[in-house]
Design a protein around this motif. Structure first.
Motif, short mmCIF file in Angstrom:
data_model
loop_
_atom_site.label_atom_id
_atom_site.label_comp_id
_atom_site.label_asym_id
_atom_site.label_seq_id
_atom_site.Cartn_x
_atom_site.Cartn_y
_atom_site.Cartn_z
N THR A 30 0.82 -1.21 0.00
CA THR A 30 0.00 0.00 0.00
C THR A 30 0.86 1.27 0.00
O THR A 30 0.32 2.36 -0.15
CB THR A 30 -0.93 0.01 1.23
N SER A 77 0.01 -0.88 5.57
CA SER A 77 -1.28 -1.20 6.20
C SER A 77 -1.22 -2.49 7.01
O SER A 77 -0.33 -3.32 6.83
CB SER A 77 -2.32 -1.36 5.09
N ILE A 105 -5.22 0.43 2.67
CA ILE A 105 -5.94 -0.03 1.47
C ILE A 105 -6.76 1.12 0.91
O ILE A 105 -7.05 2.10 1.61
CB ILE A 105 -6.86 -1.23 1.83
N THR A 114 -10.63 -6.83 1.96
CA THR A 114 -9.37 -6.55 1.27
C THR A 114 -8.22 -6.98 2.19
O THR A 114 -8.27 -6.73 3.40
CB THR A 114 -9.27 -5.04 0.98
N GLU A 117 -6.93 -5.22 5.58
CA GLU A 117 -7.89 -4.20 6.02
C GLU A 117 -7.97 -4.14 7.55
O GLU A 117 -8.03 -5.16 8.23
CB GLU A 117 -9.28 -4.47 5.45
#
Ligand SMILES: Cc1ncc(C[n+]2csc(CCOP(=O)(O)OP(=O)(O)O)c2C)c(N)n1
Length: 565
Positions: A30, A77, A105, A114, A117
Motif C-alpha cells: 500500500t 497497512s 488499502i 481486502t 484491512e
C-alpha cells in the motif's frame, strides 16, 4: 488553474515544507505510490529503510529527542500499522513529537475483506495526540499541517496519518501545498503562565525553608535548563530529576541531587526529598517511579507547586498549592524574574549544597567500592564507572530497561545540560535502545552514541544490526549478558520468596551474532579486560558491540528501591 500533484507527491512536498530531513520506515504494497514519489521528487530527505516498523518508530523517537525536530516513521497497512504502535505510544506519553505515517488499502476497497484491512484510525486513537486516516486527497495539505501543529504546540506529542492507496494517487492542487517550516521543531507555539500563579509561586518559594525542585522531561523539552539553574542558584535550592528529566541541570552542579525515585534513586537521594518543606514539580507527571509510589514526597506532608504544559497532571495525587499551566521554560523564566524583585533569601537551609555533597559522597562511595571489584561475572557498577571514565561529556547513552536503566540513571553523571540520556520510561518496552540510538545518531551525528541493553532487549531487536551496518551508523552497543530476565527475577526474589518461575534463558554469543551482521564485536568475561576492550570499541570507526558477561540483576545491588527495602 494551478498544477496538480498526486496525493503522494503532495504529501512528500508537505513533509519537505515542514523541514523534514529524515524518514525511518519499511515498505509495503500500500506504500508503493508514496515510495515512488520519494523516488521521483527532489526533496532533500533521506529515507532509512528499517527491518521492523517497531524500530522505525523508536528511531523517529530517538531522533526527535536529541534533534528538537519532529521524527517521522512510516509503514504499510495492517501488520505494518500494528508493528509501528510501540514507538508511537512511547513517544506520545513522553511528550515527544513523532509522526507515524501508515499507508492503507484504498477507500474503495473498505468493507470487502481486502487483504490487510483494519480500522487504522481506531487503532491509533488511544495512542496518539492527533490522528486521521484520510478519505480524500484534497484534504492532505490541511491534515498534514494540522498534524504538525498539534505535535509541536503546547505539550508535544505523537500523531498518526493514514494514507489510503487511492488517496495517494488522486490529484491535489499544488497551490494548496504550503507549510510553516517552524512547525518541524518543538515546542513551536508555547504558552506562558498566569501572572497570578507566578506571584504565588514566587511567594511560596521565597518563604520556604527547604524548597526542592523535581524536574521531569518537560524542562529539557522546553529548553528550560538555563532558567532552571539560575532560579535554583538564586534561591539556593536543590534540583532533583526524574530519569527523563536528566539533563535539566548538569549533574555535577553543587545543587544537583541526581535522579530520585524507585528506579535510579538511592536511600541518600530519597532522604533529600524527605527533607524538603516545599516541592516544585516541573514538567513532571509525579508518577509512581519518581515518587516511589507516591511515598516520597508523601502526599499532604509538604506544599506542592506543579508546573506543566498538561493540565491533566495537576492534582492526580498531590494537593497542589500552585498549579501553573505553562511551557516549562516560560514558567521558570517568569518565576525567576519575579523572585528577583524581592531580596535574595538568606535563610539557613538544611537542604543546601553541603547536604547534597554529603548525600552524593555516601552514594558514590558505596558505588565506587563495587565498581572496583574484580568479581566475575562482572558487576554492572564496573561497567558504569569505566564508561564514565572513557566517554566524552557530550556522548548520548540510550538505555533499555533491566540492568541499564537504573544503573546509568543512578550512577552515571551527565555533566552537560540537555538531552544526553534516553530511556523509554513511559512503557519501558524491551528492545528500544538499539533503534532509538540509531535515530539519536541521525539527530546528532557528531556525538558518540551508545545503545546499552540487557540480553532480553537484544533478543527483541537483533535484526536491526543489518540497518546499522548498511547505514554505517558508528554507534557502540553494550550487552549485559546474564541469561535471565533479571528485573523480573529480582521481583520474584524480593517479593515472592524466591519462587523463580520462567525467567531464565540460555546464553547467546552476542558477539558472534553481531559479527555475522558485520559488526566488530568483543566478549568480555574478565573485569581486567573491560576498560581496554571498551576503549577499542569506542575508538573503532563503525558499529561495534561489546558483550559483557555480567552479574545477574537479581544478585546485583541495583538502585531500585523495592529491592533495597
Ligand atoms: C516488551 C516488554 N515485555 C516485558 C517487559 C517486562 N520486563 C521488564 S524488565 C524485564 C527483564 C529484562 O531482561 P533483560 O533485558 O535480559 O535485562 P536484565 O533485567 O536481565 O538486566 C522484563 C521482561 C517489558 N519491559 N517489555
Amino acid at each position: 488553474m494551478s498544477n496538480q500533484l498526486s496525493g503522494a507527491e503532495a504529501f512528500v512536498r508537505l513533509l519537505q515544507g515542514h523541514d523534514v530531513k529524515h524518514v525511518f520506515g519499511l515498505c509495503g504494497d500500500t506504500s508503493l505510490p508514496l515510495y515512488d514519489a520519494l523516488f521521483r521528487l527532489d526533496h532533500g530527505m533521506t529515507h532509512i529503510l528499517t527491518r521492523d516498523e517497531r524500530s522505525a518508530g523508536y528511531m523517529a523517537d530517538g531522533y526527535a529527542r536529541v534533534s528538537g525536530k519532529v521524527g517521522i516513521c512510516e509503514g504499510p497497512s495492517g501488520g505494518g500499522a500494528t508493528y509501528i504502535l510501540p514507538g508511537v505510544v512511547e513517544a506520545n506519553e513522553s511528550s515527544i513529537p513523532i509522526l507515524a505515517v501508515t499507508t492503507d488499502i484504498s477507500v474503495g476497497g473498505r468493507g470487502r475483506y481486502t487483504l490487510t484491512e483494519l480500522d487504522q484510525e481506531a487503532l491509533f486513537r488511544p495512542l496518539a495526540k492527533w490522528n486521521r486516516v484520510l478519505n480524500r486527497a484534497v484534504d492532505i495539505p490541511k491534515v498534514v499541517r494540522s498534524a504538525f501543529t498539534h505535535m509541536t504546540s503546547a505539550k508535544p506529542g505523537a500523531a498518526h496519518i493514514g494514507l489510503p492507496f487511492d488517496v495517494q494517487k488522486d490529484p491535489v492542487d499544488e497551490a494548496d501545498v504550503w507549510a510553516d517550516p517552524t512547525l518541524g521543531s518543538y515546542p513551536s507555539r508555547r504558552f506562558g503562565p498566569d501572572p497570578e500563579m507566578v506571584a504565588r509561586a514566587a511567594e511560596a518559594l521565597l518563604s520556604a525553608k527547604n524548597p526542592l525542585f523535581i524536574c521531569g522531561g518537560g524542562v529539557v523539552i522546553a529548553g528550560g535548563e538555563a532558567a532552571l539553574v539560575q532560579l535554583a542558584e538564586w534561591l539556593g535550592a536543590p534540583v532533583a530529576t526524574t530519569i527523563s528529566g536528566q539533563g535539566s541541570i548538569p549533574e555535577d552542579h553543587p545543587l544537583a541531587t541526581g535522579v530520585v525515585g524507585s528506579n535510579g534513586g538511592t536511600p541518600m537521594t530519597r532522604a533529600l526529598v524527605d527533607m524538603a518543606d516545599l516541592v516544585v514539580f516541573v514538567g513532571c507527571r509525579a508518577g509512581s517511579v519518581t515518587t516511589e509510589r507516591w511515598r516520597h514526597p508523601l502526599p499532604g506532608r509538604v506544599p506542592v507547586i506543579h508546573i506543566d504544559a498538561d493540565p491533566g497532571v495537576f492534582g492526580a495525587t498531590y494537593k497542589t498549592q500552585v498549579a501553573m499551566l505553562s511551557d516549562a521554560r516560560l514558567a521558570l523564566e517568569a518565576i525567576l524574574a519575579e523572585v528577583k524583585t524581592a531580596p535574595r533569601p538568606t535563610i539557613g537551609r538544611l537542604l543546601d549544597a553541603a547536604a547534597i555533597a554529603k548525600a552524593k559522597r555516601e552514594k558514590f562511595g558505596a558505588f565506587a567500592a563495587l565498581a572496583a571489584s574484580n568479581d566475575t561475572p562482572i558487576r554492572p557498577e564496573r561497567v558504569v564507572a569505566t564508561l564514565q571514565k572513557l566517554l566524552p561529556s557530550d556522548a548520548i547513552l540510550v538505555c533499555d530497561p533491566g540492568t541499564p536503566c537504573p544503573y546509568f540513571s543512578g550512577y552515571y553523571e551527565f555533566k552537560q545540560a540537555g538531552r544526553h540520556f534516553i530511556s523509554n520510561r513511559a512503557h519501558g518496552a524491551l528492545g528500544y535502545s538499539m533503534s532509538a540510538a540509531v535515530g539519536a545518531w541521525y539527530g546528532r551525528p557528531q556525538a558518540k552514541v551508545l545503545s546499552i541493553m540487557g540480553d532480553g532487549s537484544f533478543g527483541f531487536t537483533v535484526g536491526e544490526m543489518e540497518t546499522i551496518v548498511r547505514q554505517k551508523v558508528p554507534m557502540t552497543m553494550i550487552v549485559f549478558s546474564n541469561s535471565v530476565y533479571g528485573w523480573i527475577k529480582a521481583g520474584q526474589k524480593t517479593g515472592f520468596d524466591e519462587r523463580y518461575f520462567s525467567v531464565d534463558f540460555s546464553r547467546t554469543d552476542h558477539a558472534k551474532v553481531a559479527e555475522a551482521f558485520g559488526v566488530k564485536a568483543w566478549t568480555v568475561r574478565d573485569p581486567a579486560d573491560l576498560e581496554g576492550t571498551l576503549r577499542k570499541a569506542l575508538e573503532t570507526d563503525g558499529p561495534t558491540l561489546v558483550d559483557i558477561h555480567a552479574q545477574p540483576l537479581q544478585d546485583a545491588k541495583a538502585p531500585v528501591s523495592e529491592w533495597v527495602a
